[in-house]
Structures are given as C-alpha cells and as structure tokens.
Design an enzyme around this catalytic site. Structure first.
Site, PDB file in Angstrom:
ATOM      1  N   HIS A 174       0.873  -1.185   0.000  1.00 39.61           N
ATOM      2  CA  HIS A 174       0.000   0.000   0.000  1.00 39.61           C
ATOM      3  C   HIS A 174       0.904   1.228   0.000  1.00 39.61           C
ATOM      4  O   HIS A 174       1.218   1.788   1.050  1.00 39.61           O
ATOM      5  CB  HIS A 174      -0.900  -0.014   1.233  1.00 39.61           C
ATOM      6  CG  HIS A 174      -1.965   1.032   1.227  1.00 39.61           C
ATOM      7  ND1 HIS A 174      -3.207   0.821   1.785  1.00 39.61           N
ATOM      8  CD2 HIS A 174      -1.997   2.295   0.751  1.00 39.61           C
ATOM      9  CE1 HIS A 174      -3.947   1.919   1.647  1.00 39.61           C
ATOM     10  NE2 HIS A 174      -3.220   2.821   1.021  1.00 39.61           N
ATOM     11  N   GLU A 207      -2.567  -1.672  -3.186  1.00 33.81           N
ATOM     12  CA  GLU A 207      -3.665  -0.944  -2.556  1.00 33.81           C
ATOM     13  C   GLU A 207      -3.387   0.556  -2.581  1.00 33.81           C
ATOM     14  O   GLU A 207      -2.229   0.973  -2.533  1.00 33.81           O
ATOM     15  CB  GLU A 207      -3.817  -1.365  -1.086  1.00 33.81           C
ATOM     16  CG  GLU A 207      -4.122  -2.814  -0.850  1.00 33.81           C
ATOM     17  CD  GLU A 207      -4.245  -3.141   0.621  1.00 33.81           C
ATOM     18  OE1 GLU A 207      -4.803  -4.201   0.942  1.00 33.81           O
ATOM     19  OE2 GLU A 207      -3.765  -2.335   1.457  1.00 33.81           O
ATOM     20  N   HIS A 254      -7.768  -6.459   7.193  1.00 33.07           N
ATOM     21  CA  HIS A 254      -7.548  -5.458   8.233  1.00 33.07           C
ATOM     22  C   HIS A 254      -7.742  -6.088   9.614  1.00 33.07           C
ATOM     23  O   HIS A 254      -8.855  -6.399  10.026  1.00 33.07           O
ATOM     24  CB  HIS A 254      -8.447  -4.226   8.099  1.00 33.07           C
ATOM     25  CG  HIS A 254      -7.784  -2.975   8.647  1.00 33.07           C
ATOM     26  ND1 HIS A 254      -7.578  -2.761   9.980  1.00 33.07           N
ATOM     27  CD2 HIS A 254      -7.252  -1.902   8.021  1.00 33.07           C
ATOM     28  CE1 HIS A 254      -6.974  -1.597  10.170  1.00 33.07           C
ATOM     29  NE2 HIS A 254      -6.755  -1.056   8.986  1.00 33.07           N
TER      30      HIS A 254
END
Length: 240
Positions: A43, A70, A192
């Site tokens: 990310h 991401e 997550h």
C-alpha cells in the site's frame, strides 16, 4: 481454500528506520512466496512512510505470484504507479494521505462518478479491481454500477468485536454482506486486523477468495520467523 496475500508495509516501516536496507522488502517477499503465500500486497502512500515507490518497481520485477497494490486512486501518484506496474489486482481504498491506517470503505453514492473511469482504466491495463468496503448492504448493492470485480471487506470492526468476545452479531453482518456481494457476481476478499485467532471464524463465510494480512502476520514473525508465520496462516486457511 482462501488465498493468502501478505502485506509487506510493516517490513518497509522497519526498514525505513535506518539507511541500511534492512530488512529487505524484496527478500521478505521471496520468503513469503517460498513459504507458499499466494500473493504479495503493498500500500504505497504519498508520503512513502512505509512502502516506497521504488519498492513497488523492485517487487514487480521479481513477482511470481499475484501482486496486489492498494491505495487511493484519487491521490497521486497511485495511478502513475499502477499504470507502470500493471499489477494483478488493484484494491482501491478511500484513505486520505494523513490517515494513520485505512479506516473506512467507499461511499459509492458519493464517489460513483469518480470511480467508474478509474476502474475502467485499471481493467483496460489488465488489473482486477477490488473496492475496500464496509459491510453496508446498501453500498455493496451499488458496486456493480461502478464495474469493480471484487470487494474487500474492511474487517477491523469484526476483529475488535472478536477480541472483546462480542462477535456474533457483527459476524452475521459480514456474512450477509459477503453473500449479497456474491449474489451480485462479485468476488469477496477481506482484510484489516485479521490474525491467527479470528481468521478461522471469518473464513467460515463461504467463498472468501483472498485475505490480505500484514500487521498480525509480521508480529507473529517476530516470534516464529517469517517463513513459519506464513506457513501458520496457510495451515489455518487449509483447515477451514
């Protein structure tokens, strides 16, 4: 079996605390792949506080499994990165540049016009597109209208409820969200704060295609080593 994509952000965060390139992000990726991980996730945020833009290119050059990038396509340089790299999957996350960590899903009602051309461009590049979503049935119902291939369910509320011993009602919410998405022809990923303890229950939801796990897996790696940590997560997924 649900696929495991290992998020390497925390490896990069540790690396960035010195100027020695230790630990190596690319070596960590190789270890994860050797242990059997199905994918690697990064990310890259605009401030490069963990994954650097150069990391993305170096990883792309050695990748032999799915590469999942991401980020928020509304903030540069995300689109420039994915245009160059053309990852297997782009997971679009609506986080602001100063956000501590991803903390919400897309509001399709508000963002539909922005997302449609972005998703089309990414798919034209050959990337599968997944939208980071909360288990909001009304919002998930709208995902086909923007053309995404999958959703990634944002699981921090589930993980917090699991830790507090109050998981059943919120688990049903995620279950219903996943089933709805699948009925609409969408693939379902999740990520997550998933860990070895809460992962089995969550993945009892049918047909979760992929989980992206970083923080907990890297924390476990401090005790058992990165190779073995990946193996432990794979064992959990294989046993479900």
């Amino acid at each position: 079996m649900t696929n495991l994509s290992v998020n390497l952000n925390k490896i990069a965060l540790l690396r960035n605390s010195r100027h020695l390139n230790l630990p190596s992000v690319t070596q960590a990726a190789k270890t994860c792949i050797q242990a059997g991980a199905h994918g690697i996730t990064v990310h890259p945020r605009p401030d490069q506080r963990h994954i650097r833009f150069t990391d993305v290119d170096e990883l792309a050059a050695m990748m032999t499994v799915e590469f999942n990038i991401e980020g928020n396509p509304l903030h540069p340089p995300f689109m420039d990165i994915v245009r160059r790299v053309k990852p297997t999957q782009c997971t679009l996350v609506p986080d602001e540049p100063n956000t501590f960590t991803s903390n919400r899903g897309w509001n399709i009602t508000a963002d539909q016009e922005k997302l449609v051309p972005i998703i089309q461009e990414l798919q034209d590049l050959g990337s599968r597109v997944s939208l980071f979503m909360e288990p909001d049935l009304e919002q998930i119902q709208m995902v086909p209208e923007v053309g995404a291939n999958r959703i990634e369910l944002y699981t921090e509320p589930y993980a917090a409820a699991f830790q507090a011993g109050e998981v059943e009602s919120i688990f049903q919410t995620y279950y219903d969200a996943a089933i709805l998405a699948q009925s609409l022809g969408l693939g379902v990923n999740a990520g997550h704060d998933l860990n070895l303890d809460n992962l089995p229950k969550f993945c009892s939801i049918p047909h979760i295609l992929e989980v992206s796990i970083g923080h907990a897996l890297i924390a476990d790696a401090l005790d058992m080593g990165l190779f073995q940590a990946v193996k432990e997560y794979l064992h959990v997924l294989e046993d479900i």
